[in-house]
Write a protein that holds these residues in place. Structure first.
Motif, PDB file in Angstrom:
ATOM      1  N   ALA A 147      37.523 -40.350 102.403  1.00 42.57           N
ATOM      2  CA  ALA A 147      36.788 -41.149 101.421  1.00 42.57           C
ATOM      3  C   ALA A 147      37.755 -41.917 100.520  1.00 42.57           C
ATOM      4  O   ALA A 147      37.497 -43.071 100.163  1.00 42.57           O
ATOM      5  CB  ALA A 147      35.868 -40.260 100.583  1.00 42.57           C
ATOM      6  N   VAL A 148      38.857 -41.287 100.169  1.00 45.25           N
ATOM      7  CA  VAL A 148      39.857 -41.927  99.313  1.00 45.25           C
ATOM      8  C   VAL A 148      40.508 -43.101 100.049  1.00 45.25           C
ATOM      9  O   VAL A 148      40.691 -44.182  99.475  1.00 45.25           O
ATOM     10  CB  VAL A 148      40.918 -40.905  98.841  1.00 45.25           C
ATOM     11  CG1 VAL A 148      42.102 -41.601  98.182  1.00 45.25           C
ATOM     12  CG2 VAL A 148      40.286 -39.903  97.881  1.00 45.25           C
ATOM     13  N   ILE A 149      40.819 -42.908 101.306  1.00 45.98           N
ATOM     14  CA  ILE A 149      41.440 -43.989 102.083  1.00 45.98           C
ATOM     15  C   ILE A 149      40.473 -45.171 102.203  1.00 45.98           C
ATOM     16  O   ILE A 149      40.871 -46.330 102.058  1.00 45.98           O
ATOM     17  CB  ILE A 149      41.909 -43.466 103.456  1.00 45.98           C
ATOM     18  CG1 ILE A 149      43.112 -42.527 103.255  1.00 45.98           C
ATOM     19  CG2 ILE A 149      42.258 -44.621 104.404  1.00 45.98           C
ATOM     20  CD1 ILE A 149      43.507 -41.738 104.489  1.00 45.98           C
ATOM     21  N   ASP A 150      39.199 -44.884 102.425  1.00 46.45           N
ATOM     22  CA  ASP A 150      38.192 -45.948 102.466  1.00 46.45           C
ATOM     23  C   ASP A 150      38.095 -46.638 101.107  1.00 46.45           C
ATOM     24  O   ASP A 150      38.070 -47.874 101.026  1.00 46.45           O
ATOM     25  CB  ASP A 150      36.833 -45.371 102.881  1.00 46.45           C
ATOM     26  CG  ASP A 150      35.776 -46.454 102.990  1.00 46.45           C
ATOM     27  OD1 ASP A 150      35.974 -47.407 103.771  1.00 46.45           O
ATOM     28  OD2 ASP A 150      34.749 -46.350 102.280  1.00 46.45           O
ATOM     29  N   GLY A 151      38.052 -45.851 100.044  1.00 45.60           N
ATOM     30  CA  GLY A 151      37.995 -46.415  98.694  1.00 45.60           C
ATOM     31  C   GLY A 151      39.218 -47.247  98.373  1.00 45.60           C
ATOM     32  O   GLY A 151      39.127 -48.314  97.749  1.00 45.60           O
ATOM     33  N   LYS A 152      40.379 -46.779  98.829  1.00 42.49           N
ATOM     34  CA  LYS A 152      41.636 -47.500  98.594  1.00 42.49           C
ATOM     35  C   LYS A 152      41.570 -48.896  99.219  1.00 42.49           C
ATOM     36  O   LYS A 152      42.033 -49.863  98.624  1.00 42.49           O
ATOM     37  CB  LYS A 152      42.799 -46.702  99.181  1.00 42.49           C
ATOM     38  CG  LYS A 152      44.134 -47.366  99.029  1.00 42.49           C
ATOM     39  CD  LYS A 152      45.231 -46.551  99.714  1.00 42.49           C
ATOM     40  CE  LYS A 152      46.488 -47.378  99.807  1.00 42.49           C
ATOM     41  NZ  LYS A 152      47.482 -46.793 100.662  1.00 42.49           N
ATOM     42  N   THR A 153      40.965 -48.994 100.389  1.00 44.50           N
ATOM     43  CA  THR A 153      40.823 -50.288 101.058  1.00 44.50           C
ATOM     44  C   THR A 153      40.001 -51.243 100.194  1.00 44.50           C
ATOM     45  O   THR A 153      40.370 -52.420 100.025  1.00 44.50           O
ATOM     46  CB  THR A 153      40.146 -50.098 102.435  1.00 44.50           C
ATOM     47  OG1 THR A 153      40.938 -49.196 103.201  1.00 44.50           O
ATOM     48  CG2 THR A 153      40.003 -51.411 103.178  1.00 44.50           C
ATOM     49  N   HIS A 154      38.903 -50.743  99.634  1.00 45.84           N
ATOM     50  CA  HIS A 154      38.058 -51.574  98.767  1.00 45.84           C
ATOM     51  C   HIS A 154      38.792 -51.963  97.487  1.00 45.84           C
ATOM     52  O   HIS A 154      38.735 -53.125  97.069  1.00 45.84           O
ATOM     53  CB  HIS A 154      36.763 -50.845  98.409  1.00 45.84           C
ATOM     54  CG  HIS A 154      35.826 -50.705  99.560  1.00 45.84           C
ATOM     55  ND1 HIS A 154      35.051 -51.740 100.031  1.00 45.84           N
ATOM     56  CD2 HIS A 154      35.548 -49.654 100.355  1.00 45.84           C
ATOM     57  CE1 HIS A 154      34.333 -51.342 101.053  1.00 45.84           C
ATOM     58  NE2 HIS A 154      34.615 -50.065 101.282  1.00 45.84           N
ATOM     59  N   VAL A 155      39.471 -50.998  96.874  1.00 43.45           N
ATOM     60  CA  VAL A 155      40.175 -51.275  95.617  1.00 43.45           C
ATOM     61  C   VAL A 155      41.287 -52.296  95.842  1.00 43.45           C
ATOM     62  O   VAL A 155      41.483 -53.207  95.017  1.00 43.45           O
ATOM     63  CB  VAL A 155      40.719 -49.974  94.985  1.00 43.45           C
ATOM     64  CG1 VAL A 155      41.619 -50.268  93.804  1.00 43.45           C
ATOM     65  CG2 VAL A 155      39.564 -49.078  94.553  1.00 43.45           C
ATOM     66  N   ALA A 156      42.001 -52.182  96.949  1.00 49.19           N
ATOM     67  CA  ALA A 156      43.058 -53.157  97.256  1.00 49.19           C
ATOM     68  C   ALA A 156      42.456 -54.553  97.424  1.00 49.19           C
ATOM     69  O   ALA A 156      43.013 -55.545  96.918  1.00 49.19           O
ATOM     70  CB  ALA A 156      43.815 -52.741  98.515  1.00 49.19           C
ATOM     71  N   ALA A 157      41.325 -54.641  98.113  1.00 44.17           N
ATOM     72  CA  ALA A 157      40.655 -55.935  98.278  1.00 44.17           C
ATOM     73  C   ALA A 157      40.200 -56.479  96.930  1.00 44.17           C
ATOM     74  O   ALA A 157      40.356 -57.682  96.645  1.00 44.17           O
ATOM     75  CB  ALA A 157      39.472 -55.800  99.234  1.00 44.17           C
ATOM     76  N   HIS A 158      39.657 -55.602  96.065  1.00 46.25           N
ATOM     77  CA  HIS A 158      39.221 -56.026  94.729  1.00 46.25           C
ATOM     78  C   HIS A 158      40.403 -56.581  93.931  1.00 46.25           C
ATOM     79  O   HIS A 158      40.287 -57.609  93.257  1.00 46.25           O
ATOM     80  CB  HIS A 158      38.607 -54.861  93.951  1.00 46.25           C
ATOM     81  CG  HIS A 158      37.351 -54.328  94.543  1.00 46.25           C
ATOM     82  ND1 HIS A 158      36.760 -53.172  94.072  1.00 46.25           N
ATOM     83  CD2 HIS A 158      36.557 -54.760  95.557  1.00 46.25           C
ATOM     84  CE1 HIS A 158      35.667 -52.926  94.767  1.00 46.25           C
ATOM     85  NE2 HIS A 158      35.523 -53.879  95.676  1.00 46.25           N
TER      86      HIS A 158
END
Length: 169
Positions: A147-158
């Motif tokens: 879940a953190v790795i998935d969230g990290k992808t979104h945060v990096a895009a943001h």
């Protein structure tokens, strides 16, 4: 086995037994701290972005704000089971620093609002990306780590979207 080998094995086992609880407890405490930080960050982003949906003058800033509300709301839901299982009570709004930022943003209009909001988004997402990156490396919980790795992808895009949009203002 000779006596010295037996003594060495016993010593190694004793040290391992003494040290194991330290390592076993380090990650769950780190996970809990991360989850509390991430939950608060989501609430901060949602509060600032809801205001930006109302006050932003640039249509791209408004669209970005809408995306932040949607995606941080989803991230909150994704992380909620992990936080609940660790006994965390979710925050109900922005922290004190972000409340001050909200107050500041409320006093701004037009391009000044847009620039300040996007600047805050770059700062917040830079900090969040650092937290997600660290947690992705340190968590021993495979489901949380995914879940953190998935969230990290979104945060990096943001972060990248915020940075690019800020440069255009």
């Amino acid at each position: 086995m000779n006596k010295s080998t037996q003594m060495m094995c016993c010593t190694v086992l004793a040290v391992a037994a003494a040290v194991a609880p330290t390592f076993a407890n380090a990650s769950p405490a780190g996970d809990k701290k991360f989850l509390a930080t991430a939950a608060q960050a989501d609430q901060n982003e949602i509060a600032l972005s809801k205001l930006a949906q109302q006050k932003a003058s640039n249509p791209d800033v408004k669209a970005f704000a809408g995306k932040m509300v949607d995606e941080h709301t989803q991230m909150t839901e994704t992380m909620k089971p992990f936080a609940t299982s660790r006994g965390l009570t979710p925050p109900m709004g922005p922290d004190a620093d972000h409340q001050k930022e909200l107050d500041k943003l409320n006093g701004l209009n037009g391009a000044d609002f847009d620039k300040e909001y996007m600047s805050q988004m770059v700062t917040d997402h830079t900090k969040a990306l650092s937290a997600f990156t660290s947690e992705a490396k340190s968590s021993n919980d495979p489901k949380l780590k995914a879940a953190v790795i998935d969230g990290k992808t979104h945060v990096a895009a943001h972060k990248n979207m915020a940075y690019d949009l800020k440069k255009k203002l």
